[in-house]
Design a protein around this motif. Sequence first.
Motif, PDB file in Angstrom:
ATOM      1  N   ARG A  61      40.765  46.243  38.288  1.00 17.51           N
ATOM      2  CA  ARG A  61      39.726  45.802  39.097  1.00 17.51           C
ATOM      3  C   ARG A  61      39.120  44.578  38.289  1.00 17.51           C
ATOM      4  NH1 ARG A  61      40.051  46.729  43.898  1.00 17.51           N
ATOM      5  NH2 ARG A  61      38.346  47.189  44.444  1.00 17.51           N
TER       6      ARG A  61
ATOM      7  N   LEU B  34      35.646  40.233  42.072  1.00 25.15           N
ATOM      8  CA  LEU B  34      34.566  41.251  42.532  1.00 25.15           C
ATOM      9  C   LEU B  34      33.167  40.606  41.925  1.00 25.15           C
ATOM     10  CD1 LEU B  34      36.472  44.279  42.335  1.00 25.15           C
ATOM     11  CD2 LEU B  34      35.598  43.600  44.533  1.00 25.15           C
TER      12      LEU B  34
ATOM     13  N   GLU C   8      33.197  51.653  40.501  1.00 28.43           N
ATOM     14  CA  GLU C   8      34.262  51.536  40.229  1.00 28.43           C
ATOM     15  C   GLU C   8      34.670  52.030  38.757  1.00 28.43           C
ATOM     16  OE1 GLU C   8      37.520  50.329  41.345  1.00 28.43           O
ATOM     17  OE2 GLU C   8      36.386  49.688  43.181  1.00 28.43           O
TER      18      GLU C   8
END
Length: 331
Positions: free
Chosen positions: A241, A176, A184
Amino acid sequence: MSLQRLRTDFSFAVLVLTGTCLVVAVVPFALYRAMVGPVAVAMLDSAIIAVVLGAIVRVWRGGAVEPAARLVSVALGAGVLGTVALVGPLAAPWLYPYVLAVFLLTGRRWAIALSAITLAALLLMPGAYESAVQAAVHTTTGALSAAFAYVFAQRAGLQHAHLHRLATHDALTGALNRRSLGQELERAIDAARSDAGTASLIVLDLDRFKHINDTHGHEAGDRVLIEFAHAVRDVTRRTDRFFRLGGEEFLLVLPGADATALARLCEALRDATRTRLEVGGEPVTVSIGAAVLQPDETAREWLVRADRAMYRAKRAGRDRAVIDQPAPATG
Ligand SMILES: Nc1nc2c(ncn2[C@@H]2O[C@H](COP(=O)(O)OP(=O)(O)OP(=O)(O)O)[C@@H](O)[C@H]2O)c(=O)[nH]1
């Protein structure tokens, strides 16, 4: 706020714009039927306008788009069938904008189902068409309109997904990019606080990367970045993430990871990098800074602690992990 959402939220914009077009198109017919009759058609048209406007107002105030769009699609289908039942074959051409609208408004499965139900209901409805030939023409052209709308919706959906990926992911490593980092971090903080759980952050910076580029070339550097991203994915969970912050600096947001899990993962990342990545026969190493979320800490403070820990790892000689230990509360 909603004007901004109109620019950035694809399905919200489609609902508002499609709904507005439909209302503008139906209002003159509702007025005409109110004056000339039958009044039942005017009432039906008014009900359709009310449902569409109600759905737009609801999503404009922050409601979810999908249920509102489905409600509008079902109401429009009922509107088409009701109008044909009351007015006869004259109203059958409403089928065409209806088919296009449902493919714009809802997912492809819903659109196929609603189009098929409407076409079949019209076919079975006594008096909907003047002859078998007219019924065959409307059903075939209606089905063809649905097929073309399907192809368009499918292509548009693929392009939208592609553009979304380009906007949110780093092209080289697939990690990302910074765009959704703030969101996030807030999500991980909210989840940790609402479930009385925890969350951790890891900042990773490859060591002497400039030297790798200068000695072995930019392409070798790129290959190292790609392989590093693979290695990180292999040792992390699907719920973690993974971001590329820029250059050779990366970040992991780890929802639910406590100090023990964090220490274990830092070592696994360091080990995977050293053992799996090499350039010119030399192992590639990474410096890691990490921090477990503290009570009442902001996203920025959490990030700064992990970042500072990474710089401590660099200063201590690289190829190591430093987990920030917050100062004990005083008083
Ligand atoms: N190959 C490649 N190199 C990149 C990319 N982005 C940034 N870089 C290079 O990464 C290097 C980063 O160097 P520095 O910030 O000095 O860090 P370093 O050499 O790793 O030193 P330390 O972090 O202190 O160990 C620079 O040479 C950049 O040109 C990229 O996408 N591909």
